[in-house]
Design an enzyme around this catalytic site. Structure first.
Site, PDB file in Angstrom:
ATOM      1  N   SER A 177       0.831  -1.197   0.000  1.00 37.54           N
ATOM      2  CA  SER A 177       0.000   0.000   0.000  1.00 37.54           C
ATOM      3  C   SER A 177       0.877   1.263   0.000  1.00 37.54           C
ATOM      4  O   SER A 177       1.683   1.441  -0.910  1.00 37.54           O
ATOM      5  CB  SER A 177      -0.969  -0.043   1.183  1.00 37.54           C
ATOM      6  OG  SER A 177      -2.047   0.834   0.992  1.00 37.54           O
ATOM      7  N   ASP A 187      -0.550  -4.841  -3.565  1.00 37.67           N
ATOM      8  CA  ASP A 187      -1.934  -4.366  -3.542  1.00 37.67           C
ATOM      9  C   ASP A 187      -2.083  -2.857  -3.439  1.00 37.67           C
ATOM     10  O   ASP A 187      -2.841  -2.347  -2.605  1.00 37.67           O
ATOM     11  CB  ASP A 187      -2.730  -5.038  -2.424  1.00 37.67           C
ATOM     12  CG  ASP A 187      -4.204  -5.184  -2.811  1.00 37.67           C
ATOM     13  OD1 ASP A 187      -4.465  -5.697  -3.912  1.00 37.67           O
ATOM     14  OD2 ASP A 187      -5.086  -4.771  -2.034  1.00 37.67           O
ATOM     15  N   HIS A 208      -7.082  -6.788   1.264  1.00 41.59           N
ATOM     16  CA  HIS A 208      -6.041  -5.793   1.005  1.00 41.59           C
ATOM     17  C   HIS A 208      -4.720  -6.167   1.669  1.00 41.59           C
ATOM     18  O   HIS A 208      -3.652  -5.937   1.098  1.00 41.59           O
ATOM     19  CB  HIS A 208      -6.513  -4.425   1.503  1.00 41.59           C
ATOM     20  CG  HIS A 208      -5.522  -3.323   1.308  1.00 41.59           C
ATOM     21  ND1 HIS A 208      -4.925  -3.060   0.087  1.00 41.59           N
ATOM     22  CD2 HIS A 208      -5.009  -2.409   2.185  1.00 41.59           C
ATOM     23  CE1 HIS A 208      -4.089  -2.039   0.217  1.00 41.59           C
ATOM     24  NE2 HIS A 208      -4.119  -1.630   1.481  1.00 41.59           N
TER      25      HIS A 208
END
Length: 341
Positions: A153, A178, A304
């Site tokens: 992220s 991700d 996630h």
């Protein structure tokens, strides 16, 4: 009493649905010790800030690689901590014959890092912190092994920035988990709503772990037992609140992800993108993938926090990526005449 590393390497990495009753019982009886960093790393580092320790320190965890191995530098995302990668590290260690080392760092305003001002969360500042910490460790331990940058992220955006700018010597690969510019920018519109619906405190660590599992933030309870405690701080009344105030980072959200896809594709190293679904890709990365500019791995059974949900799969992908990106050493030609100096 902490888990033995052998126990962890045997039981840590299945999805919760695949865990035996014995594994679940072992886990539940040892939830507190699961979050001990000593189970996953050899050393805990306190790294002085770029201006010295006067403006705070960076917290990190380190396991050194063997001389012919590589160092994976692991950077977590917003609101998380360096312990987010702990579920991956023992699997990496046991499957690499100890050749792979890893350095996991707490971001500014996260975990046990104390850098000031905590309000400065720009991508440039975070990338400077990251570069400084990695360079400090390289000098301190005289490391010349190849480095692979691995970020989840926001951590992926930091790694892509540093790879594109070539700020870290000996970098040989970039792995982003991700996060994609297009979908990240779209999701920012919902972030404040998500944060407003999130609990502001928990009565206990176990309540926080249960919330993460119930809401599918983390889909692996064992990983949650390892990672969630480092996200919280205990108040005088005994309750636990978030270590990081994500609301205060909102002025920087656009800055974090703008231009990410281009930086990723232009990084002069091997590149791998790991996502939870094809819907995560934006136009730039879709075209880049069709042109063979990077390795794409899709793990649809995850959320996630891909690396927490399926740490064994992530460790396997990282090790294969390392092997594929090692320099090719060709043997000398048979019968070649040596050159006289």
């Amino acid at each position: 009493m902490a888990f033995r590393k052998e126990e962890l390497s045997q039981t840590l990495y299945e999805n919760e649905s695949e865990q035996s009753s014995e594994t679940k019982e072992l886990m539940l009886n040892n939830e507190e010790s699961l979050s001990d960093w000593r189970n996953y790393f050899d050393e805990k580092l306190t790294i002085p800030g770029e201006s010295g320790a006067l403006n705070g320190t960076i917290n990190g965890y380190l396991t050194l690689p063997q001389p012919d191995g590589c160092l994976l530098v692991l950077q977590h995302g917003a609101g998380s901590s360096a312990m987010s990668f702990a579920p991956v590290t023992q699997e990496l260690l046991s499957n690499s014959d100890n050749k792979v080392g890893f350095l996991a760092l707490d971001l500014r305003a996260h975990g046990e890092t104390t850098l000031e001002p905590e309000s400065d969360m720009s991508l440039e500042t975070l990338s400077k912190d990251f570069t400084h910490a990695v360079s400090y460790v390289q000098r301190m331990f005289e490391l010349d092994e190849k480095i692979i940058l691995v970020g989840h992220s926001l951590g992926g955006a930091i790694c892509a920035y540093c790879a594109f700018q070539k700020t870290i010597p000996n970098t040989s690969g970039l792995v982003v988990i991700d996060v994609v510019e297009g979908t990240a920018m779209e999701a920012l519109g919902f972030m404040k709503t998500y944060l407003s619906n999130r609990p502001t405190s928990f009565k206990s660590i176990d309540d926080a772990i249960s919330w993460h599992i119930k809401t599918l933030v983390t889909r692996n309870r064992l990983s949650a037992c390892i990672t969630v405690p480092s996200l919280l701080v205990q108040q005088e009344d005994g309750t636990f609140v978030w270590r990081t105030d994500l609301y205060k980072t909102s002025p920087y959200w656009m800055d974090w992800f703008k231009g990410l896809s281009d930086k990723f594709l232009r990084a002069p190293y091997g590149r791998m993108l790991i996502v939870a679904g094809t819907d995560r890709l934006d136009k730039t990365l879709t075209i880049g993938q069709m042109q063979g500019k990077y390795q794409l791995e899709i793990l649809p059974e995850t959320g996630h926090f891909v690396h927490e949900d399926v740490p064994a799969k992530i460790s396997s992908l990282l090790l294969n990526f390392w092997h594929r990106n090692q320099p090719l050493v060709l043997p000398p030609k048979v019968g070649a005449t040596p050159v006289l100096q």
